[in-house]
Write a protein that holds these residues in place. Sequence first.
Motif, short mmCIF file in Angstrom:
data_model
loop_
_atom_site.label_atom_id
_atom_site.label_comp_id
_atom_site.label_asym_id
_atom_site.label_seq_id
_atom_site.Cartn_x
_atom_site.Cartn_y
_atom_site.Cartn_z
N TYR A 132 -7.58 -14.95 -16.35
CA TYR A 132 -6.33 -14.30 -15.94
C TYR A 132 -6.17 -13.03 -16.77
N ASP A 133 -6.07 -11.89 -16.09
CA ASP A 133 -6.07 -10.59 -16.77
C ASP A 133 -4.76 -9.81 -16.66
N GLY A 134 -3.68 -10.51 -16.39
CA GLY A 134 -2.39 -9.83 -16.47
C GLY A 134 -1.87 -9.32 -15.14
N LEU A 135 -0.79 -8.53 -15.23
CA LEU A 135 -0.06 -8.08 -14.05
C LEU A 135 -0.43 -6.66 -13.64
N TYR A 136 -0.64 -6.50 -12.36
CA TYR A 136 -0.96 -5.18 -11.80
C TYR A 136 0.06 -4.83 -10.74
N ARG A 137 0.19 -3.55 -10.53
CA ARG A 137 1.08 -3.05 -9.49
C ARG A 137 0.22 -2.52 -8.34
N VAL A 138 0.64 -2.73 -7.10
CA VAL A 138 -0.05 -2.13 -5.96
C VAL A 138 0.56 -0.74 -5.75
N VAL A 139 -0.22 0.29 -5.97
CA VAL A 139 0.29 1.66 -5.89
C VAL A 139 0.27 2.19 -4.46
N ARG A 140 -0.80 1.98 -3.77
CA ARG A 140 -0.89 2.39 -2.37
C ARG A 140 -1.97 1.60 -1.66
N HIS A 141 -2.02 1.75 -0.33
CA HIS A 141 -3.08 1.13 0.45
C HIS A 141 -3.51 2.08 1.55
N TRP A 142 -4.65 1.82 2.14
CA TRP A 142 -5.18 2.65 3.22
C TRP A 142 -6.31 1.88 3.87
N PHE A 143 -6.89 2.48 4.90
CA PHE A 143 -8.04 1.87 5.56
C PHE A 143 -9.27 2.74 5.36
N LYS A 144 -10.39 2.11 5.13
CA LYS A 144 -11.65 2.83 4.93
C LYS A 144 -12.60 2.38 6.02
N THR A 145 -13.18 3.37 6.70
CA THR A 145 -14.19 3.04 7.70
C THR A 145 -15.54 3.09 6.99
N ARG A 146 -16.22 1.95 6.98
CA ARG A 146 -17.47 1.87 6.24
C ARG A 146 -18.65 2.40 7.06
N ASP A 147 -19.78 2.50 6.42
CA ASP A 147 -20.98 2.99 7.10
C ASP A 147 -21.36 2.10 8.27
N ASP A 148 -21.03 0.81 8.17
CA ASP A 148 -21.36 -0.09 9.28
C ASP A 148 -20.37 0.04 10.43
N GLY A 149 -19.42 0.97 10.29
CA GLY A 149 -18.49 1.23 11.38
C GLY A 149 -17.25 0.36 11.36
N PHE A 150 -17.21 -0.62 10.47
CA PHE A 150 -16.02 -1.48 10.42
C PHE A 150 -15.00 -0.94 9.43
N GLN A 151 -13.77 -1.28 9.67
CA GLN A 151 -12.65 -0.79 8.86
C GLN A 151 -12.21 -1.92 7.92
N VAL A 152 -12.07 -1.56 6.63
CA VAL A 152 -11.50 -2.51 5.70
C VAL A 152 -10.23 -1.92 5.11
N CYS A 153 -9.33 -2.80 4.70
CA CYS A 153 -8.08 -2.39 4.08
C CYS A 153 -8.30 -2.35 2.57
N GLN A 154 -7.84 -1.31 1.92
CA GLN A 154 -8.03 -1.22 0.47
C GLN A 154 -6.71 -0.96 -0.25
N PHE A 155 -6.65 -1.43 -1.48
CA PHE A 155 -5.43 -1.36 -2.27
C PHE A 155 -5.75 -0.78 -3.64
N LEU A 156 -4.99 0.24 -4.03
CA LEU A 156 -5.13 0.78 -5.38
C LEU A 156 -4.18 -0.01 -6.28
N MET A 157 -4.74 -0.63 -7.31
CA MET A 157 -3.92 -1.46 -8.19
C MET A 157 -4.05 -0.95 -9.61
N VAL A 158 -2.95 -0.92 -10.32
CA VAL A 158 -2.92 -0.36 -11.67
C VAL A 158 -2.27 -1.37 -12.61
N LYS A 159 -2.86 -1.53 -13.77
CA LYS A 159 -2.31 -2.50 -14.72
C LYS A 159 -0.96 -2.03 -15.25
#
Lengths: 307, 307
Positions: A125-152
């Motif tokens: 367990y490494d403590g508490l993080y905040r979700v700063v923003r999110h977005w979608f990334k289209t990968r090389d395989d053509g699929f979209q993943v959701c990503q989250f920037l998290m900051v301690k």
Amino acid sequence: MANYVRTFGEIPGQVEGTSFYSREQVRKAKLHAHNQAGISGTGKQGADAIVLNGGYPDDRDYGEIIVYTGHGGQDSRTKLQIADQTLDDSGNAGLVKSQLDGLPVRVIRGFEEDSPHAPDEGYRYDGLYRVVRHWFKTRDDGFQVCQFLMVKIGSPSDVVDPELPTEIPPGTTLEPLKPVGPAGRSKTTINKVNRRAEVVQRVKAWHGNRCQVCGETVALPSGPSSEAAHIKALGVPHNGPDVEENVLCLCPNDHKRFDNGALYLTDDLEIVDALTSAVGKQLHTHPSHNIGIEYVRYHRACWVKET
Amino acid sequence: MANYVRTFGEIPGQVEGTSFYSREQVRKAKLHAHNQAGISGTGKQGADAIVLNGGYPDDRDYGEIIVYTGHGGQDSRTKLQIADQTLDDSGNAGLVKSQLDGLPVRVIRGFEEDSPHAPDEGYRYDGLYRVVRHWFKTRDDGFQVCQFLMVKIGSPSDVVDPELPTEIPPGTTLEPLKPVGPAGRSKTTINKVNRRAEVVQRVKAWHGNRCQVCGETVALPSGPSSEAAHIKALGVPHNGPDVEENVLCLCPNDHKRFDNGALYLTDDLEIVDALTSAVGKQLHTHPSHNIGIEYVRYHRACWVKET
């Protein structure tokens, strides 16, 4: 799990740094709802915890800063992506809820994560993080993943103004910031904060604090007010530049819409309502304010798959 | 001063902790524009520095947290207040601009300040602070002064979510937080973060994420969204409680208006436009959501002098 009560923040008795042999133990310690799933959360309540255990090659772990990939669309046997991720997934929706409501997320790292921050074995367990923003990334395989920037939370990377650049961690290969400013400035790196102040003032002055989307200002006793929104977000991992070409003058409501993909722009700066795909009016512009088409495209790609 | 270029953030060569014999030296080091005035700033550019030197008995200096009194209305000879302070004053307007634009303010403490944090002699540059909020206080002498909550950037008090309570510094005489929550909870202090999450969820759910002022929601791909605004602000010095009776569900624009005195409520929960004093419609309410009249009055008193 029938007995799991979603609890945000620290769990009594489970201090940061505590190690566990298995996911089952993590769950029994009430740190996370599940034995296997990475995200503990729902869109309604928010996400209270995540496990970072190498589930996606798209993850980035810089210690105080994490780029965490959401859940969904992965073939459980082959681990290959076979469909796009969406916000219909309760874990992804939970992390967005935590972002919007400012709820802290417990981060647990697992030994399978390929990172110098991962434990050698088991889970930690490494403590508490905040979700700063999110977005979608289209990968090389053509699929979209959701990503989250998290900051301690509370770390030097946890800056109050979400528009202030998150420090680029040492060792990251990125181009050095080019000095910008009026002709005659020395080549030494200009104080980041001061440059930010100048960029913000200039853009707001051009638009008279009027929102480029809706045309309104938020009138306060101190005068008309507006917010400066970076089109290509500052900091990890987008690394948008802090220049006028990458900033819009928006009201708080449209700033929230823009930053969360409720609206985006066409190459002609028409405003698209992402919820309906309806193409609306053009952005309000000002002759001195050149808007960078590359930033507009980058932002759009964070929210829609280019066809 | 003709040669002063307003610069935000650190001044090269002037590290935190540097001492100076006089205000003139502080000014020559480019830390502050003036020899005497407390605030260096204008409404147009923002405030880049302040000097904390015992100018007002209303100041409070907790180290990481400062309650700073604005400028104006003081008889220069007697030091008595003879008129209200307003945002027409360029220093006060500058600090509001710094607040709204997220600009850091250099803080210089002087020996005349009555505080354990003051230097024994001369002046000392103590680093960068953020202006978190401002309000007006009506003093016992009947005059109104403008006050600013300032927090040291990067310190433990510098929390990202401005609604999260600023830690009350040790030694401050305040009532202990009373445990709140469903019947059956133990008397131990409930995790502040978790209580906050519950309060926010409940209020937003009652209102379906619709703003109690304008009735709108900000629709995002994740669903309707809104912000929870505390009526009597959390943390120093207002110390509003983190309970549903002290929270409104607002859109970002109205949240900004409410927190900055552009609107306030009558005892009947009618919405008053502070810029025109026009009394408008009543707040949207919900049968389960009791709004505390004492908090409404407290908020109103921060923006208008009660007659």
